[in-house]
Design a protein around this motif. Structure first.
Motif, PDB file in Angstrom:
ATOM      1  N   UNK A  69      53.019  37.387  33.424  1.00 15.38           N
ATOM      2  CA  UNK A  69      51.799  38.181  33.329  1.00 15.38           C
ATOM      3  C   UNK A  69      50.649  37.348  32.777  1.00 15.38           C
ATOM      4  N   UNK A  70      50.937  36.484  31.823  1.00 16.18           N
ATOM      5  CA  UNK A  70      49.904  35.652  31.215  1.00 16.18           C
ATOM      6  C   UNK A  70      49.230  34.788  32.271  1.00 16.18           C
ATOM      7  N   UNK A  71      50.026  34.076  33.072  1.00 12.53           N
ATOM      8  CA  UNK A  71      49.456  33.223  34.104  1.00 12.53           C
ATOM      9  C   UNK A  71      48.777  34.002  35.203  1.00 12.53           C
ATOM     10  N   UNK A  72      49.289  35.187  35.500  1.00 12.99           N
ATOM     11  CA  UNK A  72      48.724  35.993  36.581  1.00 12.99           C
ATOM     12  C   UNK A  72      47.268  36.340  36.296  1.00 12.99           C
ATOM     13  N   UNK A  73      46.975  36.782  35.085  1.00 20.44           N
ATOM     14  CA  UNK A  73      45.608  37.171  34.752  1.00 20.44           C
ATOM     15  C   UNK A  73      44.742  35.976  34.346  1.00 20.44           C
ATOM     16  N   UNK A  74      45.345  34.881  33.926  1.00 17.33           N
ATOM     17  CA  UNK A  74      44.586  33.683  33.601  1.00 17.33           C
ATOM     18  C   UNK A  74      43.916  33.102  34.837  1.00 17.33           C
ATOM     19  N   UNK A  75      44.497  33.337  36.032  1.00 17.66           N
ATOM     20  CA  UNK A  75      43.888  32.843  37.256  1.00 17.66           C
ATOM     21  C   UNK A  75      42.450  33.302  37.392  1.00 17.66           C
ATOM     22  N   UNK A  76      42.153  34.523  36.944  1.00 13.56           N
ATOM     23  CA  UNK A  76      40.804  35.066  37.086  1.00 13.56           C
ATOM     24  C   UNK A  76      39.783  34.316  36.249  1.00 13.56           C
ATOM     25  N   UNK A  77      40.235  33.585  35.231  1.00 12.01           N
ATOM     26  CA  UNK A  77      39.303  32.825  34.420  1.00 12.01           C
ATOM     27  C   UNK A  77      38.821  31.582  35.169  1.00 12.01           C
ATOM     28  N   UNK A  78      39.619  31.079  36.114  1.00 11.18           N
ATOM     29  CA  UNK A  78      39.206  29.953  36.946  1.00 11.18           C
ATOM     30  C   UNK A  78      38.489  30.420  38.204  1.00 11.18           C
ATOM     31  N   UNK A  79      39.045  31.450  38.843  1.00  7.67           N
ATOM     32  CA  UNK A  79      38.459  32.004  40.068  1.00  7.67           C
ATOM     33  C   UNK A  79      38.349  33.515  39.882  1.00  7.67           C
ATOM     34  N   UNK A  80      37.188  34.019  39.467  1.00 12.28           N
ATOM     35  CA  UNK A  80      37.064  35.463  39.201  1.00 12.28           C
ATOM     36  C   UNK A  80      37.468  36.299  40.403  1.00 12.28           C
ATOM     37  N   UNK A  81      38.389  37.241  40.150  1.00 12.56           N
ATOM     38  CA  UNK A  81      38.835  38.150  41.194  1.00 12.56           C
ATOM     39  C   UNK A  81      40.033  37.690  41.982  1.00 12.56           C
ATOM     40  N   UNK A  82      40.581  36.491  41.681  1.00 14.03           N
ATOM     41  CA  UNK A  82      41.687  35.968  42.488  1.00 14.03           C
ATOM     42  C   UNK A  82      42.931  36.841  42.368  1.00 14.03           C
ATOM     43  N   UNK A  83      43.232  37.351  41.176  1.00 13.52           N
ATOM     44  CA  UNK A  83      44.423  38.199  41.029  1.00 13.52           C
ATOM     45  C   UNK A  83      44.298  39.463  41.881  1.00 13.52           C
ATOM     46  N   UNK A  84      43.069  39.991  42.015  1.00 19.38           N
ATOM     47  CA  UNK A  84      42.869  41.181  42.850  1.00 19.38           C
ATOM     48  C   UNK A  84      43.075  40.857  44.326  1.00 19.38           C
ATOM     49  N   UNK A  85      42.668  39.664  44.734  1.00 20.31           N
ATOM     50  CA  UNK A  85      42.886  39.241  46.119  1.00 20.31           C
ATOM     51  C   UNK A  85      44.374  39.173  46.420  1.00 20.31           C
ATOM     52  N   UNK A  86      45.133  38.591  45.486  1.00 18.84           N
ATOM     53  CA  UNK A  86      46.578  38.475  45.689  1.00 18.84           C
ATOM     54  C   UNK A  86      47.214  39.855  45.817  1.00 18.84           C
ATOM     55  N   UNK A  87      46.835  40.767  44.933  1.00 18.26           N
ATOM     56  CA  UNK A  87      47.385  42.123  45.003  1.00 18.26           C
ATOM     57  C   UNK A  87      47.006  42.796  46.314  1.00 18.26           C
TER      58      UNK A  87
END
Length: 442
Positions: free
Chosen positions: A26-44
């Protein structure tokens, strides 16, 4: 899919929420958004999911079919997977944030990173050129890895012709695979290899490149049993002399998704004449499947590796099954990338297990991604007064490079590249009562 930044001992750039839960990814999943905003939402979105909880629960349902993620064809599966890597590596914009989402173009050399315009590509090239060749291997391996799920990989292997103590790494291992070329050819001409490149949306690599990719992907699969074998050797445990039990602590979907009861059979070939070896996968992220069966209270079947799994915390598993003698006490405990160094929350979650292993003096071996992670993990274990017996480079580290998904222009990492072994607590030296020298007054 890359979950965390394996090149950092801390979250890449922080996390937008307090992560103190059970699930380490979970930590890494949401950390992605700090590099690319919205990336976790794209994956979902691409995986037809609503939130992280839905993402996590899907690991309980997926099997060999891509329909486990609501995907109905191979073409759709490969393209949706690639869509989660589509963002401008220079300006970090997603397709949805561009005037023309179709403007994103791949780097022709590595077929891995994307740019929204020539200006971004030119600006990023001084950085990207340092990693382009490695990222090309990453892009190929990311697709070839699918053959593990179809059963085409790893390729069949031979019984070791050298004692395990004399095999120093992958060069020695490959030298024992007599007809390796024929086995690689069988994979390259297999039905699923054809399906892969017919649907991937990328040009099929040259045959020599594919052969090396098959070897790298197989090495990642085989790295787990060989690391377990190295742990046995490290602590002087011989499965040919007596039956042994190994617990894999902190097991997750990485070790248990589509796991087969034959996945660790390389240990039988590593130790010809093996008496019996039981391996129990224990962790709150264990995925249901063929290995989800009760652990044995005694020794496993002779000449085989018996794999079972238990979903839950290791210290709970110990209290309910090991102490009641419903499960055999381990001769060795192994943890693949436990990640307790990443944040205080994860360290606290691991604390009961680490103290249990220390106080019960269980020989233990954990793997990490790189030397920086090794240093952080060593510090935590030393602070807990664990007795470190060995640490360093793993000779059976995966050969398959891993990138940080949301920040690809970084040095790649390799699974199980380093290890740390510990056994019991640090014993205080008994100095005795200091005696006065002759002639001195008491």
């Amino acid at each position: 899919m890359a979950q965390t930044d394996p090149n950092s001992s801390q979250p890449s750039t922080g996390t937008p929420r307090d992560v103190t839960g059970v699930y380490s990814d979970e930590l890494g999943f949401f950390t992605m958004d700090m590099n690319v905003p919205g990336l976790s939402k794209v994956i979902l979105q691409k995986l037809n999911m609503k939130d992280y909880e839905d993402y996590r629960l899907q690991w309980e349902l997926i099997r060999t079919s891509p329909s486990g993620f609501g995907i109905h064809s191979y073409h759709e599966m490969f393209h949706k997977m690639e869509d989660t890597y589509k963002f401008c590596v220079e300006c970090r914009r997603l397709p949805s944030n561009l005037p023309d989402p179709r403007a994103l173009r791949r780097c022709k050399r590595c077929q891995n990173v994307y740019y929204c315009c020539k200006e971004c590509q030119r600006a990023n090239w001084p950085t990207h050129k340092k990693f382009c060749k490695k990222l090309k291997l990453v892009a190929i391996d990311r697709l070839v890895e699918w053959l593990v799920f179809t059963g085409d990989l790893p390729f069949p292997t031979d019984v070791w012709t050298k004692p395990a103590s004399q095999v120093s790494g992958w060069d020695d291992w490959f030298s024992m695979q007599g007809d390796l070329d024929n086995r690689l050819d069988a994979v390259l001409t297999s039905r699923y290899m054809g399906i892969l490149w017919s649907n991937a949306g990328k040009p099929r690599p040259e045959e020599p490149e594919l052969r090396e990719s098959v070897k790298r992907v197989s090495s990642e699969f085989l790295s787990r049993p060989l690391t377990i074998g190295m742990g046995l050797l490290n602590f002087g445990l011989d499965p040919c002399a007596r039956p042994l039990t190994v617990h894999v602590v902190g097991a997750s979907h990485n070790e248990t998704l589509n796991a087969r009861v034959s996945d660790l059979d390389e240990l039988v070939r590593m130790f010809p004449g093996i008496q019996a070896l039981q391996v129990v996968m224990v962790g709150p992220e264990v995925v249901d499947g063929s290995i989800m069966r009760p652990p044995l209270s005694g020794y496993g079947p002779r000449g085989q590796v018996y794999i079972s799994a238990n979903k839950g915390f290791y210290h709970d598993f110990w209290e309910t099954l090991v102490e009641s003698q419903e499960a055999a006490r381990p001769d060795l405990v192994v943890g693949f990338h436990p990640g307790f160094h990443v944040s205080p929350g994860l360290t606290e979650g691991w604390l009961p297990t680490l103290l249990l292993l220390r106080d019960y003096k269980i020989p233990s071996l954990f793997t990490v991604y790189n030397e920086q992670e090794l240093k952080c993990s060593l510090k935590i274990l030393v602070d807990l007064e664990c007795r470190i017996t060995a640490h360093g480079v793993n000779p059976f580290s995966s050969l398959k490079p891993e990138q940080v998904q949301s920040c690809p222009n970084k040095p790649v990492a390799y699974c199980h590249s380093h290890y740390v072994a510990f056994h019991g607590p640090v014993e205080e030296m008994d100095m005795g009562e200091e005696q006065p020298e002759e002639g001195e007054e008491n």
